[in-house]
Design an enzyme around this catalytic site. Structure first.
Site, PDB file in Angstrom:
ATOM      1  N   ARG A   1     -45.451  22.936  -5.057  1.00  0.00           N
ATOM      2  CA  ARG A   1     -44.561  23.916  -4.486  1.00  0.00           C
ATOM      3  C   ARG A   1     -43.423  24.181  -5.301  1.00  0.00           C
ATOM      4  O   ARG A   1     -42.892  23.201  -6.058  1.00  0.00           O
ATOM      5  CB  ARG A   1     -44.034  23.182  -3.114  1.00  0.00           C
ATOM      6  CG  ARG A   1     -42.984  23.987  -2.746  1.00  0.00           C
ATOM      7  CD  ARG A   1     -42.702  23.918  -1.091  1.00  0.00           C
ATOM      8  NE  ARG A   1     -42.289  22.608  -0.730  1.00  0.00           N
ATOM      9  CZ  ARG A   1     -42.408  21.932   0.363  1.00  0.00           C
ATOM     10  NH1 ARG A   1     -42.648  22.765   1.590  1.00  0.00           N
ATOM     11  NH2 ARG A   1     -41.917  20.834   0.640  1.00  0.00           N
TER      12      ARG A   1
ATOM     13  N   ARG B   1     -32.721  21.601   3.687  1.00  0.00           N
ATOM     14  CA  ARG B   1     -33.022  22.424   4.986  1.00  0.00           C
ATOM     15  C   ARG B   1     -31.831  22.023   6.034  1.00  0.00           C
ATOM     16  O   ARG B   1     -31.092  21.351   5.686  1.00  0.00           O
ATOM     17  CB  ARG B   1     -34.285  21.290   5.593  1.00  0.00           C
ATOM     18  CG  ARG B   1     -35.237  21.097   4.903  1.00  0.00           C
ATOM     19  CD  ARG B   1     -36.008  19.806   4.620  1.00  0.00           C
ATOM     20  NE  ARG B   1     -36.949  19.871   3.709  1.00  0.00           N
ATOM     21  CZ  ARG B   1     -38.441  19.945   3.791  1.00  0.00           C
ATOM     22  NH1 ARG B   1     -38.879  20.404   5.190  1.00  0.00           N
ATOM     23  NH2 ARG B   1     -39.209  19.854   2.846  1.00  0.00           N
TER      24      ARG B   1
ATOM     25  N   ASP C   1     -49.992   9.176   5.761  1.00  0.00           N
ATOM     26  CA  ASP C   1     -50.788   8.738   4.752  1.00  0.00           C
ATOM     27  C   ASP C   1     -49.926   9.351   3.353  1.00  0.00           C
ATOM     28  O   ASP C   1     -50.541   9.222   2.194  1.00  0.00           O
ATOM     29  CB  ASP C   1     -52.268   8.668   4.689  1.00  0.00           C
ATOM     30  CG  ASP C   1     -52.557  10.145   4.592  1.00  0.00           C
ATOM     31  OD1 ASP C   1     -51.607  11.166   4.909  1.00  0.00           O
ATOM     32  OD2 ASP C   1     -53.974  10.757   4.746  1.00  0.00           O
ATOM     33  N   GLY C   2     -49.065  10.273   3.720  1.00  0.00           N
ATOM     34  CA  GLY C   2     -48.578  10.942   2.346  1.00  0.00           C
ATOM     35  C   GLY C   2     -49.252  11.986   1.573  1.00  0.00           C
ATOM     36  O   GLY C   2     -48.814  12.530   0.612  1.00  0.00           O
TER      37      GLY C   2
ATOM     38  N   GLY D   1     -42.123  13.144   3.700  1.00  0.00           N
ATOM     39  CA  GLY D   1     -43.214  11.964   4.060  1.00  0.00           C
ATOM     40  C   GLY D   1     -44.273  12.174   3.084  1.00  0.00           C
ATOM     41  O   GLY D   1     -45.378  11.244   2.916  1.00  0.00           O
ATOM     42  N   ARG D   2     -44.459  13.301   2.601  1.00  0.00           N
ATOM     43  CA  ARG D   2     -45.602  13.579   1.367  1.00  0.00           C
ATOM     44  C   ARG D   2     -45.174  14.599   0.442  1.00  0.00           C
ATOM     45  O   ARG D   2     -46.064  15.021  -0.038  1.00  0.00           O
ATOM     46  CB  ARG D   2     -46.766  13.943   2.417  1.00  0.00           C
ATOM     47  CG  ARG D   2     -46.609  15.109   3.425  1.00  0.00           C
ATOM     48  CD  ARG D   2     -47.705  15.678   3.639  1.00  0.00           C
ATOM     49  NE  ARG D   2     -47.451  16.735   4.593  1.00  0.00           N
ATOM     50  CZ  ARG D   2     -48.359  17.644   5.111  1.00  0.00           C
ATOM     51  NH1 ARG D   2     -49.669  17.434   4.706  1.00  0.00           N
ATOM     52  NH2 ARG D   2     -48.090  18.611   5.624  1.00  0.00           N
TER      53      ARG D   2
ATOM     54  N   LYS E   1     -46.621  18.541  -3.067  1.00  0.00           N
ATOM     55  CA  LYS E   1     -46.719  18.268  -1.435  1.00  0.00           C
ATOM     56  C   LYS E   1     -48.375  17.819  -1.567  1.00  0.00           C
ATOM     57  O   LYS E   1     -49.277  18.281  -1.770  1.00  0.00           O
ATOM     58  CB  LYS E   1     -46.765  19.535  -0.892  1.00  0.00           C
ATOM     59  CG  LYS E   1     -46.643  19.611   0.691  1.00  0.00           C
ATOM     60  CD  LYS E   1     -46.263  20.731   1.252  1.00  0.00           C
ATOM     61  CE  LYS E   1     -46.334  20.656   2.803  1.00  0.00           C
ATOM     62  NZ  LYS E   1     -45.964  21.504   3.618  1.00  0.00           N
TER      63      LYS E   1
ATOM     64  N   ASP F   1     -36.209  21.175  10.566  1.00  0.00           N
ATOM     65  CA  ASP F   1     -36.366  20.498   9.398  1.00  0.00           C
ATOM     66  C   ASP F   1     -37.411  21.497   8.362  1.00  0.00           C
ATOM     67  O   ASP F   1     -37.656  21.164   7.115  1.00  0.00           O
ATOM     68  CB  ASP F   1     -37.078  19.296   9.409  1.00  0.00           C
ATOM     69  CG  ASP F   1     -38.069  19.214  10.453  1.00  0.00           C
ATOM     70  OD1 ASP F   1     -37.936  19.430  11.515  1.00  0.00           O
ATOM     71  OD2 ASP F   1     -39.448  19.026   9.938  1.00  0.00           O
ATOM     72  N   ASN F   2     -37.802  22.663   9.056  1.00  0.00           N
ATOM     73  CA  ASN F   2     -38.665  23.499   8.248  1.00  0.00           C
ATOM     74  C   ASN F   2     -37.878  24.769   8.202  1.00  0.00           C
ATOM     75  O   ASN F   2     -38.419  25.868   7.502  1.00  0.00           O
ATOM     76  CB  ASN F   2     -39.860  23.688   9.174  1.00  0.00           C
ATOM     77  CG  ASN F   2     -40.751  22.606   8.962  1.00  0.00           C
ATOM     78  OD1 ASN F   2     -40.742  21.897   8.044  1.00  0.00           O
ATOM     79  ND2 ASN F   2     -41.608  22.646   9.953  1.00  0.00           N
TER      80      ASN F   2
HETATM   81  P1  AMP Z   1     -44.326  19.162   8.855  1.00  0.00           P
HETATM   82  O1  AMP Z   1     -44.424  19.553  10.334  1.00  0.00           O
HETATM   83  O2  AMP Z   1     -45.457  19.403   8.088  1.00  0.00           O
HETATM   84  O3  AMP Z   1     -43.126  19.905   8.789  1.00  0.00           O
HETATM   85  O4  AMP Z   1     -43.872  17.577   8.875  1.00  0.00           O
HETATM   86  C1  AMP Z   1     -43.068  17.103   9.827  1.00  0.00           C
HETATM   87  C2  AMP Z   1     -42.611  15.619   9.089  1.00  0.00           C
HETATM   88  O5  AMP Z   1     -43.975  14.800   8.915  1.00  0.00           O
HETATM   89  C3  AMP Z   1     -42.296  15.601   7.734  1.00  0.00           C
HETATM   90  O6  AMP Z   1     -41.060  14.542   7.471  1.00  0.00           O
HETATM   91  C4  AMP Z   1     -43.406  15.215   6.831  1.00  0.00           C
HETATM   92  O7  AMP Z   1     -42.928  14.761   5.511  1.00  0.00           O
HETATM   93  C5  AMP Z   1     -44.077  14.329   7.889  1.00  0.00           C
HETATM   94  N1  AMP Z   1     -45.472  14.446   7.463  1.00  0.00           N
HETATM   95  C6  AMP Z   1     -46.401  15.423   7.654  1.00  0.00           C
HETATM   96  N2  AMP Z   1     -47.689  14.824   7.366  1.00  0.00           N
HETATM   97  C7  AMP Z   1     -47.600  13.962   6.730  1.00  0.00           C
HETATM   98  C8  AMP Z   1     -48.311  12.761   6.093  1.00  0.00           C
HETATM   99  N3  AMP Z   1     -49.691  13.202   6.040  1.00  0.00           N
HETATM  100  N4  AMP Z   1     -47.890  11.677   5.539  1.00  0.00           N
HETATM  101  C9  AMP Z   1     -46.649  11.430   5.824  1.00  0.00           C
HETATM  102  N5  AMP Z   1     -45.768  12.170   6.268  1.00  0.00           N
HETATM  103  C10 AMP Z   1     -46.307  13.491   6.871  1.00  0.00           C
HETATM  104 MG    MG Z   2     -41.844  20.085   6.997  1.00  0.00          MG
END
Ligand code: AMP
Ligand code: MG
Length: 493
Positions: free
Chosen positions: A166, A173, A115-116, A83-84, A103, A244-245
């Site tokens: 990164r 994943r 917001d990415g 997402g970002r 990232k 996913d992590n």
């Molecule tokens: P994370 O918990 O950081 O691994 O994020 C979980 C999901 O949310 C992943 O698909 C990320 O890409 C998405 N995500 C987290 N923060 C943002 C953001 N600010 N904008 C868009 N997508 C996000």
């Molecule tokens: Mg993640």
């Protein structure tokens, strides 16, 4: 940077091409020389700054966001994706290729409501911890740099955006496999393609056939177990072990509200949103297996269930073996290989159980006496097992409890011939300096308040040599001050 584009060229349909959006007034907040070497770079320069802040295109880059899904806090989310984070391609280095990803590089088709972007504090934390874990010899993705900007972003309040650059040997994943299993039910074409690609890129010693798949999953189980054993040994809590992590190559990956333990606490939860303590420090080994089971479900169409189960059944032993090896080194307990007379299998099992108990009892003592995990282990560099008094004893409130433990410990260690060498070995594996949350927080506050990144740089330098005495930096080894105790991070990064 010189790129190849294997994922982009071979896995069409597994990503969306998307260009990153620039951040304004970009400036280096941090740069890792060690990470730079991995992809054949030397020093930062302006051209690179403009490329990595998405102000100029990077020659040879493809720019794409991968699609995946995952189990988040136990529930399945059918579509997540980057997402970002926008990947430029695989940068070729002297010892292999590394994905380069921005990232916080801007919105993608997978951003959902986001917001990415990444806020500076989370970008800085990811930068610091990637490099700190690497210096502790924990398998991890890396961070080349963190780039600050004056682009405003909104979370609970207005903050500024930053980008972590990164480096990862793979961005694949567990959630990638889950996505193609759940979304293409019945059609195993893409799932098979992804497994073949993963094997070809990251497990080149294996063949892309039934025998290779079986062995591949076995190796994924093993490397995941080993990674988590490393976390437990250094007192690292990941915080968001959603599938996913979880990287398919067993690298620590996708940092959010992580923390190193200060005071030892089995039930320590570092993630503000983790109300049930699902990802508590002591839960991590069990969660690793749970996550591997989700992966196994996704792979069931192409790997025999029995083979998956046999591999899953090796997880616990692999984790314990790695953990014991690391903890024996930390405490100075003889390793099995160093036994002058090799033990029978049954005797070795018994020895392992005894050592695991000894380690476990130490952590019970640390918790009961509210002692700092890393600093207590560092004390073993001052312990003389030939003597009945010890540096650690003075830290304990429950001295009698400690004395009982220490007696058993002494019996196990035996007579040490050269105490200086023995203590030096302990200092070589028990870090003096770890990335305590309050230290990261101090560096972040300086940047927030005045753009001053000197503390960040100082911290990065310090943590690149975590085992060395650095007398002028003694304060950084201290337990957190009152305000910094039990800092809990939110997911709003
Ligand atoms: P994370 O918990 O950081 O691994 O994020 C979980 C999901 O949310 C992943 O698909 C990320 O890409 C998405 N995500 C987290 N923060 C943002 C953001 N600010 N904008 C868009 N997508 C996000
Ligand atoms: Mg993640």
């Amino acid at each position: 940077m010189q790129f190849k584009q294997d994922f982009f060229e071979q896995l069409v349909g597994f990503y969306s091409q998307v260009y990153p959006l620039p951040i304004s007034n970009p400036h280096w907040l941090g740069w890792s020389d060690d990470a730079a070497k991995l992809i054949g770079l030397q020093k930062p320069n302006d051209e690179l700054l403009m490329q990595l802040s998405a102000n100029y295109a990077a020659p040879g880059a493809s720019y794409y966001a991968q699609v995946y899904s995952g189990h988040q806090f136990g529930g399945y989310t059918p579509r997540l994706g980057d997402g970002r984070s926008i990947i430029l391609g695989e940068a070729i280095g002297p010892n292999g290729a590394w994905d380069v990803a921005l990232k916080g590089g801007g919105p993608t088709p997978y951003s959902r409501q986001g917001d990415g972007r990444a806020v500076m504090r989370s970008a800085v934390r990811e930068f610091l911890v990637s490099e700190a874990l690497a210096a502790l010899n924990v398998p991890t993705s890396r961070a080349l740099a963190v780039i600050g900007s004056d682009l405003p972003v909104w979370r609970e309040s207005q903050e500024t955006a930053a980008i972590t650059v990164r480096l990862a040997k793979s961005h694949i994943r567990f959630g990638h496999f889950e996505y193609f299993f759940h979304s293409e039910r019945g059609d195993t074409g893409k799932l098979t393609q992804l497994v073949n690609f993963t094997i070809q890129q990251h497990f080149p010693h294996l063949s892309a056939d039934a025998a290779g798949y079986k062995q591949w999953f076995h190796e994924v189980v093993q490397s995941t177990a080993k990674m988590i054993a490393h976390w437990q040994s250094v007192g690292f809590a990941h915080g968001v072990m959603n599938t996913d992590n979880m990287s398919i190559i067993g690298d620590t990956f996708d940092f959010g509200p992580f923390a190193f333990l200060d005071t030892f606490k089995e039930g320590f939860v570092c993630n503000h949103s983790d109300h049930e303590g699902r990802y508590a420090f002591g839960q991590q080994p069990a969660v690793g297996l749970w996550n591997l089971k989700r992966l196994a479900q996704a792979l069931a169409p192409i790997i025999e269930s029995n083979d998956l189960i046999v591999a899953l059944n090796t997880y616990q032993a692999a984790l314990v073996k790695q953990y014991l090896s690391l903890m024996r080194a930390k405490l100075g307990l003889p390793q099995p290989s160093s036994n002058s007379n090799i033990l029978s299998e049954a005797a070795q099992v018994k020895q392992d159980q005894q050592d695991l108990h000894l380690v476990g009892q130490l952590t019970v003592l640390l918790e009961a006496n509210q002692l700092d995990y890393s600093n207590s282990l560092r004390r073993f560099g001052q312990v003389d097992p030939n003597r009945s008094d010890s540096a650690l004893r003075n830290d304990m409130i429950d001295v009698a409890g400690f004395d009982t433990w220490y007696k058993a410990y002494q019996d196990r260690v035996g007579e040490v011939a050269d105490v200086d060498v023995w203590q030096g070995n302990r200092n070589g594996v028990n870090p003096k300096y770890i990335l305590r949350n309050y230290l990261a927080q101090e560096a972040i506050i300086d940047i927030e308040e005045s753009g001053d990144n000197r503390k960040l740089l100082q911290l990065q330098q310090l943590l690149s040599r975590p085992f060395d005495e650095q007398p002028e930096m003694e304060d950084f080894a201290k337990r957190p001050p009152e305000w910094g105790q039990g800092l809990i991070m939110s997911c709003s990064s």
